[in-house]
Design an enzyme around this catalytic site. Structure first.
Site, PDB file in Angstrom:
ATOM      1  N   LYS C  78     -12.085   3.757  -2.411  1.00  0.00           N
ATOM      2  CA  LYS C  78     -11.050   3.857  -1.388  1.00  0.00           C
ATOM      3  C   LYS C  78     -11.230   5.215  -0.718  1.00  0.00           C
ATOM      4  O   LYS C  78     -11.494   6.221  -1.405  1.00  0.00           O
ATOM      5  CB  LYS C  78      -9.673   3.759  -2.057  1.00  0.00           C
ATOM      6  CG  LYS C  78      -8.499   3.726  -1.070  1.00  0.00           C
ATOM      7  CD  LYS C  78      -7.165   3.555  -1.811  1.00  0.00           C
ATOM      8  CE  LYS C  78      -5.987   3.437  -0.866  1.00  0.00           C
ATOM      9  NZ  LYS C  78      -4.705   3.249  -1.575  1.00  0.00           N
ATOM     10  N   SER C 153      -1.939  -0.462   0.245  1.00  0.00           N
ATOM     11  CA  SER C 153      -2.796   0.276   1.147  1.00  0.00           C
ATOM     12  C   SER C 153      -4.286   0.154   0.821  1.00  0.00           C
ATOM     13  O   SER C 153      -5.116   0.437   1.674  1.00  0.00           O
ATOM     14  CB  SER C 153      -2.420   1.763   1.108  1.00  0.00           C
ATOM     15  OG  SER C 153      -2.619   2.291  -0.193  1.00  0.00           O
ATOM     16  N   SER C 177      -0.015  -0.424  -4.172  1.00  0.00           N
ATOM     17  CA  SER C 177      -1.195  -0.427  -3.303  1.00  0.00           C
ATOM     18  C   SER C 177      -2.494  -0.886  -3.937  1.00  0.00           C
ATOM     19  O   SER C 177      -3.480  -1.075  -3.238  1.00  0.00           O
ATOM     20  CB  SER C 177      -1.400   0.964  -2.695  1.00  0.00           C
ATOM     21  OG  SER C 177      -0.472   1.187  -1.672  1.00  0.00           O
TER      22      SER C 177
END
Lengths: 95, 490, 489
Positions: C78, C153, C177
C-alpha cells in the site's frame, strides 16, 4: 449540532487551509451533518469512565542516551521544495 | 519601576536544555554549533510515518531536578501534543506534557538581599514550583542577511527541555533574580543543564502583573519573552511594572499579551497580532504510551543525588565556620565549592588551618582576577593546591600578606607553585632576630633626630621606623618582630 | 502463469521445488500488471527493475536453501509504507514525488524475508475513505465489476490481489481499511492486534488506531505473511514487546469446542439480505466443524461511528500538520508570505475528504469543544472496548458481517460523507478496542459480488481467528474464486 460558518472559517485558519466561499458553504453543511451523528454520544453514560487514549495498555519504552545518527544533511534536504546552503528556505518570516 | 502603591505578582517559566548526548526522541546529537541540518533525521524533522522513542537519561535528569526542588514525581505521566504551525516546528506539533506532567508541587527557598546581614544572611522566602515537564526544543529560523526569505535549521529541533514553572509567588524583580540563580545553580549542580542564558540553553519567560498593595486579586498579566540574562529579566520586569502602573493610573487597562523585550532599547514591545489567536489543541500523544516511573527508580536516583547548593552552603558554614555571605558565594557553583574545599584541605595538611583566610583568598583575590580576565574557575591558572600552599605560607609566617599578593600575581601569570617563587626570589620573611636587630640598629643610628623626637613623646614616629626597617629588608622582615624590637630599643 | 488465484503457499512450494523461478514468476505478474492495471488502476507505482533484481536475489537464496516462505513471492505495498528511494504518495498530491530516505519496518521485514516488491498500490488519500475514490491518482476499480468500488482505503492492494496483479499485498486498517476492501473484492485480510505490527514508516492517519496487516487470498497465506511482518520494533513505542507465535503451525488445530459469539447488534437494520444469508450459511459450516455459536451483545456498537469520527480525525488533524510545504511534499506557486505558503500548499495539496477530516479533527480538539467531543469520545471508546472484554469472558471469537452490503457503485456515496462513514459500522469498533480482526469471503450476492464476514479475536489471538478462518476455507471454496478478467485484458 449545527455549526456556524464563522466557526468553520476559524477552524480553517487554525488548520491552515485556504478555503473558498463555496467550500465554506459545503464544509459548513457537511460538518453540521457529521456533528449531528456525534451528538449520539450525549446518550452515552460516560460519567466516571476513564478516557482511553491508547488501544493497548502498555507503558512507554525508554532508549539509552546514545547518538546513533550521523550527518545526513543532503538526504534530509533532498525532498525540500526549496532549500539553500544546507537550509530549508521559506518566505521571509516577519517577527 | 512601580511605586509603593502597587506590588508585583510574578511567575517565571524556565526552559532548561538538558545535557543529554542525544535528542529527546531520536538518536541525533545535541551538540551546539554544528553545520545546519547536519544533526537531523526523519524523526526530529517530522517526516511521514516515523515515530518518537524516549531518551531515558532525559527522564532521569528531570526526576533528579524534581527531587532537588522538593517536588513530587508522578508515577504516571503523559506526553501530549501542542499543535501550532511554524517553520522551526517540523511536525506541526510540539511533543510536551500537559495534563499529567512528571513533576508537581515543588518549591525552593531563596535568600532575600533586602535586610540581609553578612554574617547571618538574608531572610528566606519560599517560591512554589507548580510543575516541571519535559518537551522538545524547536529549531532555528534564520532571517538576518537573507534576501527575501528565511532559512530553517532543524539541528536544535528535538533537543530535550525541562520547563520549570513557578507559582506566582515572586513579588520583586530582585526575588525573580534570586529565584533564577537558585534554579540555575541547582540544574548545574545536577549536571542537567549548563545554565547558559546568553547561548539560550537556559531561557526564561516572565508572567508579570501588578496589583494595588493590599489587594488580593491578581491583575491582568503580560508575558515577557526574549530575556537572555538575569539582569534583563529584572530590568524587563521593572519596565513592565512601570508600564502597567502608568496604564492603570491613567485610567487604562492592562491587556493579556506577549511582549518582546528589547535589551538595547531597554523597553518591550507587544507581539499582539503577530502570534494571532493561538489554540494549541493539546491532546495525549498517541505515539507514546504513558510514562510509568517506579518508586524504586526514584529511590535509586535519589540515592545518587549530589550535595545541593543549600546543603553545601549550610555545611560550609558549619564545617569551615564561614559567614553566610562567603558560604553563599563559595557554593554558588559546584566547581568553585570544590576549589575552595581543596584550598582549605591543602592549608590544613600543611599544618595550621585558617578557613577564613582561605575563603578570603578564593572569594576575593582569585575571583577578582578570574572575573577580570573572564577565566572560568576550571581553567584557573592558579591551581587549588597551589593557592592552598600560598595561604599556608602566610599562616606559618613564611611570607607576609603583602608579599603573598606579589607571589599570587606571579602564580596567576605563570601557574608556578608558590614555594618555588618564594624561594627563587628570596621572599621568605626574615624571622632571624639577629638579622632584624642589625637592621633596626642601622635605622636608629641613621635617624638620630627622629629617635630623639620619639623619646620626647612623639610616639607616632614608631610607624616611620617600622617603615624604614621594612624598606631596608625589602619587606621580608616579620612586621611583628620589627615592632617588638623597635619598642625595646627605643 | 495464467492463474489469478495463485497463493503464497502454492507459489512458495513451486519455487522451492524449482518448478518456476522467482524471476519467471515476477515477469508473469509484471505482464499481468501491464495488461490489466490500466483498467483497474491498482498500482500508483510499478518498480520493474527493483522487482526483477529482488527476484534474482530470491532465486539465489532459494538455490542456497535459505528461503523463507515469502522468498521470491511477488507482493505489493500500500502506498503509505515508506520505501527508501521509491516514491511514496499516500494517495495524495501532497506527496507526489516524495522519496523517503528510509524504509518502513514492514517494508524492511518483507525485503529481508526475500519477498519481491512489484510496486505501490493505490489508496484513499491518507487512508481516509472506504472506496479508494479519494486518491489523487484516480479511482481503483473492483475487478469483479469495474463500475464498482474496490473498497478502501486499501482498495489498490485489495484489487491487485483479487485481480492477480500480485500474490499478496500489505494494507493498513484504521477503521476497516484492510477488512472492508478484502470483503468487497473477495479476498482474506487481517488487521492484527494494535501493536503487533510496527507502525514505523507507515504514514500515519490516526496513530492510536492504525495497524498494518496482510491482504491475501487465504487464511493460510495471511498466517505466512503476518509471520514475516509481526514482532517487536524498538522504533515504535507502541509496538508490543512480546513473542510472536508460529501462526502457520496453529492453523490446523480445528475449531471443535470453540465458542463463536454472534452479536445481535450487528445483524439488525441496514444489513443487506444477501449478506445476512451468506453469514447464516457460514454459521452452519462452523457448527458442522464443531464450534458452538453463541448469541452475545455488544451494547455500545451503535456509538462506534461517532466515537471513531471524533478520535480519528482529531489525531489526523495533528498527524497531517507536518505537510506544510517546507521540508517535503507539495508547495504552492509563489507564496506571498508564510501563512500563504501554509494555507495554499495545504489547500491545493490535500483533497476534499482529507480537508474535511482535518477540519473536523481541528474542531473537536479546539478550545471549548475538547471536553464535549474528544474527551467524551475517549470515554465512549473505553465503553466499546469493555463490551469486548466482557464478551470474551464467554466466547473465543466474535463473528459479524464485514460490511453492511457488497461493493457499491463508483460515485454512489462520494458526495455523502455520512453515508460513506456508515459503511464502516462493523469494523471500526475493532480498531477502537485494539483487537485483531479479519475478513474472509463467504459467498456472492445476486450481482456476483463477493461477500465478506468478519472474525474478531481476543487481544493477541490472531492465531485463534486464523485457525477458524482456515477451518472454514478447508470446507468452502469462496476464497479460490477469481474474477473473470478475460474481457479486459
Amino acid at each position: 449540532m449545527a455549526i456556524e460558518s464563522e466557526v468553520v472559517k476559524h477552524v480553517a485558519t487554525l488548520a491552515r487551509l485556504n478555503i473558498t466561499s463555496e467550500e465554506l458553504t459545503t464544509y459548513t453543511e457537511q460538518l453540521s451533518n457529521i456533528l449531528g451523528i456525534m451528538d449520539q454520544l450525549d446518550q452515552v453514560p460516560t460519567d466516571g469512565v476513564e478516557p482511553m487514549s491508547h488501544a493497548v495498555d502498555v507503558q512507554i519504552p525508554e532508549r539509552d542516551d546514545v547518538v546513533t545518527n550521523t550527518n545526513n544533511q543532503s538526504a534530509m534536504l533532498a525532498n525540500a521544495p526549496d532549500s539553500e546552503e544546507g537550509h530549508f528556505r521559506v518566505p521571509k518570516i516577519i517577527e | 519601576m512601580i511605586s509603593d502603591n502597587y506590588e508585583y505578582v510574578i511567575g517565571l517559566e524556565i526552559h532548561a536544555q538538558m545535557l543529554t548526548r542525544s535528542k529527546l526522541f531520536c538518536g541525533c546529537s545535541t551538540q551546539f554549533g554544528a553545520t545546519a541540518n547536519s544533526q537531523t533525521c526523519p524523526v526530529c524533522s517530522g517526516f511521514p510515518g516515523v515515530l518518537p522513542v524516549l531518551n531515558r537519561e532525559a527522564v532521569n535528569m528531570t526526576i533528579r531536578t524534581g527531587l532537588a526542588i522538593n517536588g513530587q514525581v508522578r508515577l504516571m505521566s503523559e506526553f501530549a501534543r501542542k499543535n501550532y504551525f511554524y517553520p522551526d516546528l517540523p511536525n506541526g506539533y510540539q511533543i510536551s506534557q500537559f495534563e499529567l506532567p512528571i513533576i508537581e508541587h515543588g518549591h525552593v527557598n531563596i535568600e532575600l538581599t533586602k535586610g540581609a546581614d553578612k554574617k547571618k544572611g538574608g531572610p528566606m522566602k519560599r517560591i512554589g514550583i507548580t510543575r516541571i515537564h519535559m518537551e522538545v526544543d524547536a529549531g532555528k529560523n534564520i532571517h538576518e542577511g537573507i534576501v527575501g526569505a528565511s532559512w530553517v535549521d532543524l539541528n536544535r529541533t528535538g533537543v530535550p527541555l525541562m520547563e520549570i514553572v513557578s507559582e506566582p509567588d515572586i513579588r520583586t524583580p530582585e526575588e525573580a533574580g534570586e529565584y533564577l540563580k537558585k534554579i540555575r545553580s541547582i540544574v548545574r549542580y545536577l549536571g542537567a543543564c549548563d545554565g547558559n542564558m546568553e547561548q539560550g540553553s537556559f531561557r526564561c519567560d516572565a508572567n508579570v502583573s501588578i496589583r494595588r498593595t493590599g489587594q488580593a486579586e491578581f491583575g491582568t498579566r503580560a508575558e515577557l519573552k526574549n530575556l537572555n540574562s538575569i539582569r534583563n529579566v529584572m530590568r524587563a520586569i521593572e519596565y513592565e511594572g512601570g508600564r502597567q502602573e502608568d496604564l492603570l493610573e491613567s485610567g487604562g487597562k492592562v491587556i493579556q499579551e506577549t511582549r518582546l523585550w528589547d535589551p538595547t532599547k531597554n523597553e518591550s514591545r507587544s507581539m499582539r497580532g503577530k502570534e494571532e489567536a493561538h489554540d494549541y489543541r493539546y491532546f495525549p500523544e498517541p505515539d507514546l504510551p504513558p510514562l510509568i516511573v517506579t518508586e524504586e527508580r526514584i529511590e535509586q536516583l535519589r540515592a545518587k543525588m549530589p550535595e545541593l547548593p543549600d546543603d553545601k552552603k549550610e555545611r560550609f558554614r558549619e564545617q569551615y565556620g564561614l559567614n553566610a555571605y562567603d558560604a553563599g558565594l563559595l557554593t554558588g557553583s559546584q566547581r568553585l565549592a570544590n576549589y575552595y574545599e581543596t584550598v582549605a584541605e591543602t592549608v590544613t595538611k600543611a599544618g595550621k588551618s585558617d578557613n577564613k583566610i582561605a575563603a578570603n583568598w578564593v572569594a576575593v583575590e582569585l575571583l577578582a582576577l578570574l572575573n577580570k580576565n573572564s577565566i572560568d574557575i576550571d581553567k584557573s591558572p592558579v591551581s587549588a593546591v597551589n593557592l592552598g600552599n600560598l595561604v599556608a605560607l602566610i599562616i606559618n609566617n613564611t611570607i607576609s600578606g603583602k608579599i603573598a599578593k606579589e607571589v599570587f600575581a606571579i602564580m596567576f601569570e605563570t601557574g608556578e607553585a608558590p614555594g618555588k617563587i618564594v624561594k627563587e626570589k628570596g621572599l621568605e620573611q626574615v624571622t632571624d632576630t639577629g638579622a632584624i636587630e642589625a637592621e633596626v640598629d642601622q635605622v636608629l643610628k641613621k635617624h638620630a633626630k627622629e629617635v630623639e623626637a620619639y623619646r620626647d613623646g612623639k610616639t607616632k614616629l614608631l610607624g616611620f621606623f617600622v617603615g624604614q626597617v621594612m624598606k631596608a629588608t625589602k619587606g621580608k622582615a616579620s612586621p611583628k618582630m620589627v615592632n617588638e624590637l623597635l619598642r625595646k630599643k627605643l | 502463469m495464467e492463474r489469478a488465484n495463485l497463493t503464497i503457499k502454492e507459489a512458495s512450494d513451486q519455487l522451492k521445488e524449482r518448478k518456476i523461478s522467482a524471476v519467471e514468476l515476477t515477469r508473469a505478474y509484471l505482464g499481468r500488471i501491464n495488461a490489466l492495471n490500466e483498467k483497474i488502476n491498482a498500482y500508483v507505482t510499478v518498480d520493474e527493475q527493483s522487482a526483477l533484481k529482488a527476484a534474482e536475489a530470491a532465486d539465489a537464496r532459494i538455490a542456497k536453501g535459505e528461503a523463507t516462505p515469502m522468498t521470491g513471492i511477488p507482493i505489493a505495498h500500500k502506498d503509505l509504507f515508506c520505501t527508501e528511494g521509491v516514491q511514496t504518495t499516500c494517495g495524495s498530491r501532497m506527496l507526489k514525488g516524495f522519496k523517503p530516505p528510509y524504509d518502513a519496518t514492514v517494508t524492511t521485514r518483507l525485503k529481508e524475508s526475500g519477498a519481491v516488491i512489484l510496486g505501490k498500490t493505490n489508496m484513499d488519500e491518507f487512508a481516509m475513505g472506504s472506496s479508494t475514490e479519494t486518491s489523487y491518482y484516480g479511482v481503483t476499480r473492483n475487478p469483479w465489476d469495474l463500475e464498482r468500488i474496490p473498497g478502501g482505503s486499501s482498495g489498490g492492494s485489495a484489487a491487485a490481489v483479487a485481480a492477480g496483479l500480485c500474490v499478496a499485498a500489505t494494507g493498513t486498517d484504521t477503521g476497516g481499511s484492510i477488512r472492508q476492501p478484502a470483503a468487497v473484492t473477495g479476498i482474506t485480510g487481517l488487521k492484527p492486534t494494535y501493536g503487533r505490527v510496527s507502525r514505523y514508516g507507515m504514514i500515519a492517519f490516526a496513530s492510536s488506531l492504525d495497524q498494518g496487516g496482510p491482504m491475501c487470498r487465504t487464511a493460510e497465506d495471511t498466517a505466512i505473511m503476518l509471520q514475516s511482518i509481526a514482532g517487536h520494533d524498538a522504533k515504535d513505542s507502541t509496538s508490543l514487546n512480546i513473542e510472536t507465535p508460529d501462526f502457520s503451525a496453529l492453523l490446523n488445530k480445528g475449531i471443535k469446542g470453540l465458542k463463536i459469539g454472534v452479536p445481535t447488534e450487528c445483524f439488525g437494520e441496514g444489513l443487506e439480505d444477501d449478506v445476512r444469508s451468506a453469514i447464516d450459511e457460514a454459521k452452519k459450516v462452523f457448527a458442522d466443524a464443531g464450534a458452538e455459536l453463541v448469541t452475545i451483545s455488544l451494547p455500545y456498537t451503535g456509538v462506534a461511528i461517532p466515537t471513531y469520527y471524533i478520535i480519528a480525525p482529531a489525531e489526523a488533524s495533528s498527524n497531517l500538520a507536518r505537510y506544510d510545504g517546507v521540508k517535503f511534499g507539495y508547495r504552492c506557486e509563489n507564496p506571498n508570505d508564510l501563512q500563504d505558503l501554509y494555507s495554499r500548499s495545504r489547500a491545493e495539496g490535500f483533497g476534499s475528504e482529507v480537508k474535511r477530516r482535518i477540519m473536523l479533527g481541528t474542531y473537536v480538539l479546539s478550545s471549548g469543544y475538547y471536553d464535549a467531543y474528544y474527551r467524551r469520545a475517549q470515554k465512549a471508546r473505553r465503553l466499546i472496548a469493555n463490551d469486548f472484554t466482557k464478551a470474551f469472558e464467554s466466547v473465543d471469537a466474535v463473528l459479524t458481517p464485514t460490511t453492511p452490503g457488497t461493493a457499491f457503485k463508483l460515485g454512489e456515496k462520494k458526495d455523502d460523507p455520512v453515508q460513506m462513514y456508515l459503511s464502516d459500522i462493523y469494523t471500526i469498533n475493532v480498531n477502537l478496542a485494539g483487537l485483531p480482526g479479519m475478513s474472509l469471503p463467504c459467498g456472492f450476492d445476486g450481482n456476483n459480488l463477493p461477500i465478506g464476514m468478519q472474525l474478531i479475536g481476543k487481544p493477541l489471538d490472531e492465531a485463534g481467528i486464523l485457525r477458524i478462518a482456515h477451518t472454514y476455507q478447508k470446507e468452502t471454496d469462496w476464497h479460490s474464486k477469481a474474477p473473470d478478467l478475460s474481457g479486459i485484458a
